[in-house]
Design an enzyme around this catalytic site. Structure first.
Site, PDB file in Angstrom:
ATOM      1  N   GLY A  97      57.267  -1.787  -1.419  1.00  0.00           N
ATOM      2  CA  GLY A  97      57.976  -1.293  -2.593  1.00  0.00           C
ATOM      3  C   GLY A  97      58.812  -0.077  -2.274  1.00  0.00           C
ATOM      4  O   GLY A  97      59.060   0.242  -1.105  1.00  0.00           O
ATOM      5  N   ASN A  98      59.257   0.598  -3.296  1.00  0.00           N
ATOM      6  CA  ASN A  98      60.044   1.808  -3.112  1.00  0.00           C
ATOM      7  C   ASN A  98      59.699   2.813  -4.206  1.00  0.00           C
ATOM      8  O   ASN A  98      58.861   2.547  -5.074  1.00  0.00           O
ATOM      9  CB  ASN A  98      61.547   1.486  -3.108  1.00  0.00           C
TER      10      ASN A  98
END
Length: 412
Positions: free
Chosen positions: A206-207
């Site tokens: 993810g980020n």
């Protein structure tokens, strides 16, 4: 300023309490005139408490004050919300069966209608004729918002958000009788948040995106009168009211949703933080950490370039002529070039019309309430800077988009 606030008999009447508060907190004296039907949704005690004025819908109350004449004469502005199909018909045909319709006939100042009804009712030829009649006489009739209606249906017919109605009303009393919300009648698709690419049933790549900027953009576009579709990846903030929300998780899901939504959108804003790569294989079971096995090797594959595909889809379709595609670039500089140099190259490579550039870092942009961006144009105009809260930055971006739509020639 003296305002008459007429309340029609629709479920959206409850939202008008927020509109009333916006008027009173701005220092205006508001007299509420509910229709008899509307009191089944919100009682007169609510209107009296919030306005500080007595409330009636009968021409026979306080006859000595001649209210059916006086209220219209003295009002600097008359606002009707929700303006139901029934109320629009009565106003268009000059009926005067209660205090509100009498007041509309006597109004000397600007009149603003904020419609709310089922989609089929709004689109019916009779309603459209009534709206055209009222507009021809000088009244302002806002376009309804689009979204979830009272039942399971969705479409145009929602009451515009109170802030939208308030801003339109203030514009009218400032002398802009031809006021039009800059994105009224436009459909804007916005992606927000960060995609998540699963490794196994527990883990993902993810980020740091919180979705705050995308949500702020959705609110700004909604307040500018647009019908807003929000493609929501993982977000740490709730989606705003008054917009259509479609949840997505991965880049591939976002791609499918974006290409479909863009087909009939006037503007597409890709503000989501989309993963560039995803695992080549996704384990059906949790990847275990065992002492007797080697460290796992995760092979990544490239995700599709959604922004570039949106531009290609637009350019290949006659229906897409005039569509504005806006990209976001979260960039960091390095020894090979600075942030703007990388962003300029990305703008030309992607082919989008505008590129909103963030200089990102561990303590910059992601999850923060403030932002600073540079808006680059493929047409070659000077870079535009915007900074402040994410709400202020979003409003600046939407103003720029509105300008582009209304002043730049459609693309071939």
């Amino acid at each position: 300023m003296r305002i008459v606030l007429g309340v029609g008999g629709g479920i959206a009447a409850y939202k008008v309490a927020s509109l009333l508060r916006l008027f009173t907190e701005a220092g205006h004296d508001v007299t509420v005139i509910p229709t008899e039907a509307s009191t089944r949704f919100v009682g007169t005690a609510t209107w009296e408490a919030l306005s500080g004025n007595p409330v009636s819908n009968s021409v026979f109350d306080d006859v000595h004050l001649v209210n059916h004449v006086r209220l219209g004469h003295e009002a600097d502005l008359v606002v009707v919300a929700p303006a139901t199909a029934d109320l629009l018909a009565k106003a268009a045909t000059g009926q005067a069966g209660d205090l509100l319709t009498n007041t509309l006939l006597m109004a000397h100042g600007p009149v603003l209608f904020a419609p709310a009804m089922h989609t089929e009712m709004w689109q019916h030829a009779a309603t459209r004729t009534n709206v055209e009649t009222l507009r021809a006489r000088g009244a302002t009739v806002l376009e309804p918002a689009s979204g979830r209606l009272t039942g399971a249906d969705s479409g145009p017919g929602r009451l515009p958000e109170p802030q939208v109605i308030f801003e339109a009303a203030m514009a009218l009393v400032q002398g802009r009788s031809d006021y039009q919300l800059p994105l009224a009648g436009r459909t804007v698709t916005i992606s927000a948040g960060g995609t998540r690419e699963p490794l196994d049933p527990v883990r993902f790549l993810g980020n740091r995106s919180s979705g705050k900027q995308g949500v702020a953009l959705a609110i700004a576009a909604r307040n500018a009168g647009a019908t807003v579709r929000l493609l929501a990846a993982h977000m740490e903030v709730p989606a705003p009211a008054g917009v259509d929300v479609q949840r997505v998780e991965t880049a591939l899901e976002l791609r499918e949703a974006a290409l479909a939504a863009a087909a009939d959108s006037d503007v597409v804003i890709m503000s989501a933080a989309v993963a560039d790569f995803r695992p080549a294989e996704v384990s059906d079971t949790k990847i275990k950490k065992r002492d007797d096995t080697a460290d796992p090797v995760i092979t990544l594959v490239r995700n599709p370039d959604i922004l570039q595909e949106l531009v290609e889809q637009r350019n290949a379709s006659r229906a897409g002529a005039g569509q504005l595609v806006v990209g976001f670039a979260a960039e960091t500089g390095d020894s090979q070039g600075d942030v703007l140099a990388y962003a300029e190259a990305k703008l030309q490579r992607k082919g989008c019309d505008l590129l909103v550039v963030n200089h990102v870092g561990t303590d910059k942009v992601f999850g923060q309430d403030s932002n600073a961006v540079v808006i680059l144009s493929r047409a070659g105009s000077e870079p535009q800077e915007a900074s402040g809260t994410k709400t202020e930055v979003s409003e600046a971006i939407i103003r720029r988009i509105s300008f582009e739509l209304n002043h730049v020639s459609p693309r071939a």
